[in-house]
Design an enzyme around this catalytic site. Structure first.
Site, PDB file in Angstrom:
ATOM      1  N   HIS A 124       0.812  -1.218   0.000  1.00 57.06           N
ATOM      2  CA  HIS A 124       0.000   0.000   0.000  1.00 57.06           C
ATOM      3  C   HIS A 124       0.845   1.267   0.000  1.00 57.06           C
ATOM      4  O   HIS A 124       0.379   2.335   0.388  1.00 57.06           O
ATOM      5  CB  HIS A 124      -0.985  -0.025   1.182  1.00 57.06           C
ATOM      6  CG  HIS A 124      -2.016  -1.107   1.051  1.00 57.06           C
ATOM      7  ND1 HIS A 124      -2.797  -1.540   2.092  1.00 57.06           N
ATOM      8  CD2 HIS A 124      -2.388  -1.856  -0.029  1.00 57.06           C
ATOM      9  CE1 HIS A 124      -3.606  -2.527   1.662  1.00 57.06           C
ATOM     10  NE2 HIS A 124      -3.368  -2.725   0.392  1.00 57.06           N
ATOM     11  N   SER A 204      -6.775  -7.303   9.361  1.00 53.22           N
ATOM     12  CA  SER A 204      -8.165  -7.732   9.438  1.00 53.22           C
ATOM     13  C   SER A 204      -8.520  -8.658   8.273  1.00 53.22           C
ATOM     14  O   SER A 204      -9.563  -9.296   8.293  1.00 53.22           O
ATOM     15  CB  SER A 204      -9.083  -6.514   9.458  1.00 53.22           C
ATOM     16  OG  SER A 204      -8.800  -5.673   8.366  1.00 53.22           O
TER      17      SER A 204
HETATM   18  N1  APR Z   1      -1.122  -7.370  17.353  1.00 53.94           N
HETATM   19  C1  APR Z   1      -1.644  -8.000  16.281  1.00 53.94           C
HETATM   20  N2  APR Z   1      -2.778  -7.622  15.693  1.00 53.94           N
HETATM   21  C2  APR Z   1      -3.430  -6.575  16.209  1.00 53.94           C
HETATM   22  C3  APR Z   1      -2.960  -5.853  17.319  1.00 53.94           C
HETATM   23  C4  APR Z   1      -1.745  -6.300  17.909  1.00 53.94           C
HETATM   24  N3  APR Z   1      -1.201  -5.697  18.967  1.00 53.94           N
HETATM   25  N4  APR Z   1      -3.841  -4.844  17.583  1.00 53.94           N
HETATM   26  C5  APR Z   1      -4.812  -4.931  16.677  1.00 53.94           C
HETATM   27  N5  APR Z   1      -4.580  -5.967  15.835  1.00 53.94           N
HETATM   28  C6  APR Z   1      -5.363  -6.417  14.699  1.00 53.94           C
HETATM   29  C7  APR Z   1      -6.847  -6.155  14.750  1.00 53.94           C
HETATM   30  O1  APR Z   1      -7.512  -7.181  15.455  1.00 53.94           O
HETATM   31  C8  APR Z   1      -7.202  -6.133  13.269  1.00 53.94           C
HETATM   32  O2  APR Z   1      -7.491  -7.446  12.809  1.00 53.94           O
HETATM   33  O3  APR Z   1      -4.907  -5.688  13.596  1.00 53.94           O
HETATM   34  C9  APR Z   1      -5.921  -5.663  12.603  1.00 53.94           C
HETATM   35  C10 APR Z   1      -5.986  -4.257  12.046  1.00 53.94           C
HETATM   36  O4  APR Z   1      -6.906  -4.227  11.005  1.00 53.94           O
HETATM   37  P1  APR Z   1      -7.054  -2.969  10.035  1.00 53.94           P
HETATM   38  O5  APR Z   1      -7.100  -1.714  10.834  1.00 53.94           O
HETATM   39  O6  APR Z   1      -8.165  -3.305   9.139  1.00 53.94           O
HETATM   40  O7  APR Z   1      -5.655  -2.945   9.279  1.00 53.94           O
HETATM   41  P2  APR Z   1      -5.210  -3.679   7.945  1.00 53.94           P
HETATM   42  O8  APR Z   1      -5.731  -5.076   7.893  1.00 53.94           O
HETATM   43  O9  APR Z   1      -3.748  -3.463   7.838  1.00 53.94           O
HETATM   44  O10 APR Z   1      -5.940  -2.813   6.861  1.00 53.94           O
HETATM   45  C11 APR Z   1      -5.658  -3.064   5.533  1.00 53.94           C
HETATM   46  O11 APR Z   1      -6.790  -1.136   4.761  1.00 53.94           O
HETATM   47  O12 APR Z   1      -7.269   1.047   5.304  1.00 53.94           O
HETATM   48  C12 APR Z   1      -6.562   0.221   4.463  1.00 53.94           C
HETATM   49  O13 APR Z   1      -4.567   0.649   3.317  1.00 53.94           O
HETATM   50  C13 APR Z   1      -5.091   0.479   4.599  1.00 53.94           C
HETATM   51  O14 APR Z   1      -3.273  -1.058   4.759  1.00 53.94           O
HETATM   52  C14 APR Z   1      -4.575  -0.779   5.231  1.00 53.94           C
HETATM   53  C15 APR Z   1      -5.574  -1.809   4.763  1.00 53.94           C
END
Ligand code: APR
Ligand code: ZN
Length: 264
Positions: A124, A204
């Site tokens: 990204h 996620s």
């Molecule tokens: N350790 C591991 N996982 C964690 C922790 C932690 N300490 N804290 C939170 N999480 C998990 C949450 O449970 C969730 O499943 O991290 C995940 C974060 O999810 P998102 O905020 O959806 O992030 P991501 O999956 O990276 O999003 C994908 O979406 O908005 C766009 O481009 C953006 O790269 C991003 C993409």
């Protein structure tokens, strides 16, 4: 969540060609808010999904620019956490053994790099570099002049592109509805096709096409391990899901597998 299943420890100990796919949760323990958590301060009325789009930038460039500048300042002010450092140690260990660890991240921060990991693919993009929204030329933008822990009170306009003098500077990130950089996606795909273990950390698993990458491993019967405190969109295809924070689980897992964590 205190113990790591022995089968997972064995997989980690025996793997030689590893893909680690990380998401925002990887950086959460460093103090970088994830995308789907509620925002505070100036941004509390907006979700990340409402700010990270070409339409949002078009409609209100200052709002979107200022949000990214704040995130950039915050990222500059925080440190990699033990999860980032564990992954770096695992990468060094595998390289010493003639194997490899391909770090594939959805994160636009540079915390993997600052922990010493060589990142194969920023799916990204990156928040630390900028380009023109019109002509796509790189634009040099000085670092934010404020502390990332305080939200700037006034939205600021993005600078204009010096090359075409027309377009506005934007961060080098991939917004919703935009294509991923083909090079990064192809490199990630090739790594998964050559891997003997895929570990999915802190995502996620709902944003495509990144979330479909582990399925390429699944097709080949490569073991899939998830580390996340919560269930995700990918949990059901995982061979093992370890419920916990990456900064706690990764160091514990590597230590259990006999992988040295401290050597630089
Ligand atoms: N350790 C591991 N996982 C964690 C922790 C932690 N300490 N804290 C939170 N999480 C998990 C949450 O449970 C969730 O499943 O991290 C995940 C974060 O999810 P998102 O905020 O959806 O992030 P991501 O999956 O990276 O999003 C994908 O979406 O908005 C766009 O481009 C953006 O790269 C991003 C993409
Ligand atoms: Zn331009």
């Amino acid at each position: 969540t205190e113990s790591v299943p022995e089968d997972v420890v064995t997989l980690v100990r025996e793997a030689r060609q590893v893909v680690a796919l990380s998401g925002a949760g990887m950086s959460a323990e460093s103090g970088v808010p994830t995308f789907r958590e509620v925002q505070r301060g100036l941004w509390e009325r907006f979700s990340a999904e409402e700010l990270a789009t070409p339409d949002a930038f078009e409609a209100d460039p200052a709002l979107v620019w200022t949000w990214y500048r704040w995130r950039q300042a915050l990222i500059a002010a925080v440190e990699p956490n033990p999860g980032h450092r564990a992954l770096a140690a695992w990468q060094r260990h595998l390289a010493d053994q003639g194997g490899w660890l391909a770090a594939v991240t959805q994160n636009v921060d540079d915390l993997h790099e600052r922990a010493g990991t060589d990142v194969l693919a920023h799916l990204h993009g990156s928040i630390t570099t900028h380009r023109c929204a019109d002509c796509q030329e790189p634009v040099e933008v000085p670092d934010p002049a404020y502390d990332g822990f305080t939200v700037p009170p006034e939205p600021e306009q993005p600078p204009r592109c010096p090359a075409c003098q027309e377009g506005l500077a934007r961060p080098d990130v991939v917004w919703f509805s935009e294509m991923l950089p083909a090079e990064a996606f192809d490199a990630a795909t090739a790594a998964i096709r050559a891997s003997d273990l895929v570990i999915v950390v802190g995502t996620s698993g709902i944003v495509q096409p990144a979330a479909s990458l582990p399925l390429l491993g699944l097709e080949r019967g490569v073991p899939l391990i998830e580390i996340n405190p919560e269930e995700t969109g990918l949990t059901e295809v995982m061979d093992f899901a370890i419920r916990g924070r990456s900064g706690e689980v990764l160091p514990r897992l590597l230590a259990a597998a006999g992988i040295p964590l401290d050597r630089r």
